[in-house]
Scaffold this active site. Structure first.
Site, mmCIF file in Angstrom:
data_model
loop_
_atom_site.group_PDB
_atom_site.id
_atom_site.type_symbol
_atom_site.label_atom_id
_atom_site.label_comp_id
_atom_site.label_asym_id
_atom_site.label_seq_id
_atom_site.Cartn_x
_atom_site.Cartn_y
_atom_site.Cartn_z
ATOM 1 N N SER A 52 0.634 -1.189 0.158
ATOM 2 C CA SER A 52 0.091 0.019 0.026
ATOM 3 C C SER A 52 0.919 1.396 0.146
ATOM 4 O O SER A 52 0.243 2.295 -0.535
ATOM 5 C CB SER A 52 -0.928 -0.011 1.244
ATOM 6 O OG SER A 52 -0.086 -0.078 2.377
ATOM 7 N N ASP A 360 -4.308 7.418 8.106
ATOM 8 C CA ASP A 360 -5.384 6.491 8.637
ATOM 9 C C ASP A 360 -5.133 5.467 9.471
ATOM 10 O O ASP A 360 -5.720 4.601 9.808
ATOM 11 C CB ASP A 360 -5.927 5.561 7.446
ATOM 12 C CG ASP A 360 -4.968 5.108 6.540
ATOM 13 O OD1 ASP A 360 -3.767 4.945 6.888
ATOM 14 O OD2 ASP A 360 -5.288 4.425 5.502
ATOM 15 N N HIS A 363 -1.035 4.363 6.942
ATOM 16 C CA HIS A 363 -0.458 5.041 5.851
ATOM 17 C C HIS A 363 -0.255 6.767 6.194
ATOM 18 O O HIS A 363 -0.711 7.097 7.192
ATOM 19 C CB HIS A 363 -1.408 5.051 4.421
ATOM 20 C CG HIS A 363 -1.518 3.660 4.368
ATOM 21 N ND1 HIS A 363 -2.903 3.050 4.562
ATOM 22 C CD2 HIS A 363 -1.018 2.421 3.863
ATOM 23 C CE1 HIS A 363 -2.854 1.855 4.424
ATOM 24 N NE2 HIS A 363 -1.746 1.514 3.948
#
Ligand code: NAG
Ligand code: NAG
Ligand code: NAG
Ligand code: NAG
Ligand code: NAG
Length: 401
Positions: A52, A360, A363
């Protein structure tokens, strides 16, 4: 009469010659300016592998779009990224004068002529033995990303040879050897062990196996013709709310910036071993330039000196819903609830993501990503210490490092 025609003709010819020489001179001037300010051998494409930290739409294409408020700052709509805006890989592409990378898995609106992104959120280096719904990890582990890359390359070359209209969406054959190959993966291999209730010692014990699989992928990509590699190490895992929330530590294990020391030590151990692997690969893959980028130090510096760099205090998530770190695993960023028949977002963005580091709980914000990019672009955190545009240099001399 004949004479007049000749004169007119001569005048026209003179004008044409003046215009032509002006074009030639200005072209020469433009060319030399371009050479002075741009690389003589810029990368025509980027091929990225990862999780991610660099996913620009892969997981979203396969498992559903990252929900709003992801994308709110820059794209003003969800854009396949787990952030309010751009990721480090986006700033890398922009810096190299290339468009943002399309995710390989994204069949809608993608243009791969300047590269492809094989990263998906939740990817590990080692294949997982669980499904995504069981463990949360992506089935697109690094070995799968390699297969996708290899197939992408073979089929791109075939389709371009056929010369049909699809060719404008695919890279030229020579781009595969001239491209920059970027890697940012490993964080999820570390968390996977903790999720299985392993101790830090047990997690450390399997790191050599993880890195063995990583180096096999680098070897395979090299065999396919890749020559320029840019490898990010893994970040300070212990500073992320999803770890801090899931595995509460005693006070002695939390450092003065709020980070969990045992997780950061594991990340640093992984990085130490990764660096050894890179040194080994350089000896083996003699035509490659392999740059190791110490993203860990940059991220930890940002968290530990947040205010100095214009950010608010370190490890609280901007987008979330309650809890000590504004992170609740059952109500992550973008979580919704039905109130009076209406769907409302209960885990929303903080007021000003531009002064926050963590987006979040897992990240980074666009502002943090931009700051991180600015630190690494010039090679100050790289080994060897060369800038992102390493091919501005003579490629042969870079090999000597
Ligand atoms: C350098 O390259 C970029 C990206 O291709 C381009 O936009 C820019 O105009 C170039 N600069 C010069 C001086 O040509
Ligand atoms: C998955 O199972 C295989 C076979 O038992 C094992 O070798 C491998 O290490 C497992 N993968 C992970 C990530 O645990
Ligand atoms: C894809 O991008 C390339 C490079 O920017 C461009 O030349 C090409 O026209 C684009 N293809 C389509 C179908 O838009
Ligand atoms: C890990 O430990 C927790 C708490 O004791 C337990 O609920 C969970 O089932 C364990 N997970 C595994 C994979 O053993
Ligand atoms: C997290 O969310 C769940 C579900 O709404 C709730 O039951 C739980 O109390 C929350 N945890 C915290 C620490 O707020």
């Amino acid at each position: 009469m004949k004479m007049r025609v000749m004169e007119q003709y001569g005048e026209k010819l003179r004008q044409v010659i003046i215009i032509m020489s002006w074009v030639v001179i200005s072209t020469v001037v433009t060319c030399s300016v371009t050479e002075a300010r741009n690389c003589s051998f810029p990368y025509p494409a980027i091929f990225n592998f990862g999780d991610s930290n660099s996913d620009t739409g892969g997981l979203s294409a396969a498992f559903g779009q990252a929900p709003p408020p992801n994308g709110i700052t820059f794209f003003h709509t969800p854009a396949g990224r787990y952030s309010d805006g751009r990721l480090v890989i986006d700033f890398i592409a922009q810096n190299l004068g290339l468009p943002y990378l399309s995710a390989y898995l994204d069949s809608v609106g993608s243009n791969f002529s300047n590269g492809a992104n094989f990263a998906t959120a939740g990817s590990t280096i080692r294949p997982q033995n669980t499904t995504k719904s069981q463990s949360g990890y992506s089935p697109i582990s690094l070995d799968v990303q390699l297969i996708q890359y290899s197939d992408f390359k073979t089929r791109s070359i075939l389709i371009r040879k056929k010369g049909d209209m699809l060719k404008t969406l695919l890279p030229k054959e020579e781009y595969f050897s001239k491209a920059l190959y970027t890697f940012d993966i490993g964080q999820n291999d570390l968390t996977a062990g903790y999720k299985l209730n392993m101790t830090t010692e047990q997690v450390k014990a399997y790191i050599p196996d993880v890195l063995g699989q990583f180096s096999n992928v680098i070897r395979s990509v090299y065999k396919e013709g890749a020559r320029s590699f840019w490898i990010h190490n893994t970040g300070p895992l212990g500073c992320l709310p999803y770890m801090l929330d899931r595995y509460p530590m005693n006070a002695a294990q939390i450092d003065k910036f709020g980070c969990a020391t045992p997780f950061n030590e594991v990340a640093q151990y992984f990085n130490h071993k990764l660096k050894e692997i890179v040194v080994q690969l350089r000896k083996e893959l003699s035509e490659a330039t392999i740059v190791y980028v110490d993203v860990y130090t940059v991220k930890y510096t940002l968290i530990s000196q947040a205010q100095k760099h214009g950010f608010e205090n370190g490890v609280i998530a901007c987008c979330g819903h309650g809890g000590k770190y504004n992170f609740n695993n059952t109500e992550r960023c973008g979580a919704t609830k039905i109130v009076n028949g209406e769907k409302i977002v209960i885990a929303n963005s903080c007021k000003d993501p531009s002064v926050r580091i963590i987006w979040d709980g897992i990240h980074y914000t666009e502002a943090a990503n931009k700051w991180i990019f600015q630190q690494i672009v010039n090679g100050h955190f790289s080994d060897p210490s060369i800038s992102l545009k390493m091919d501005c240099h003579d490629h042969e001399s870079i090999h000597q490092y």
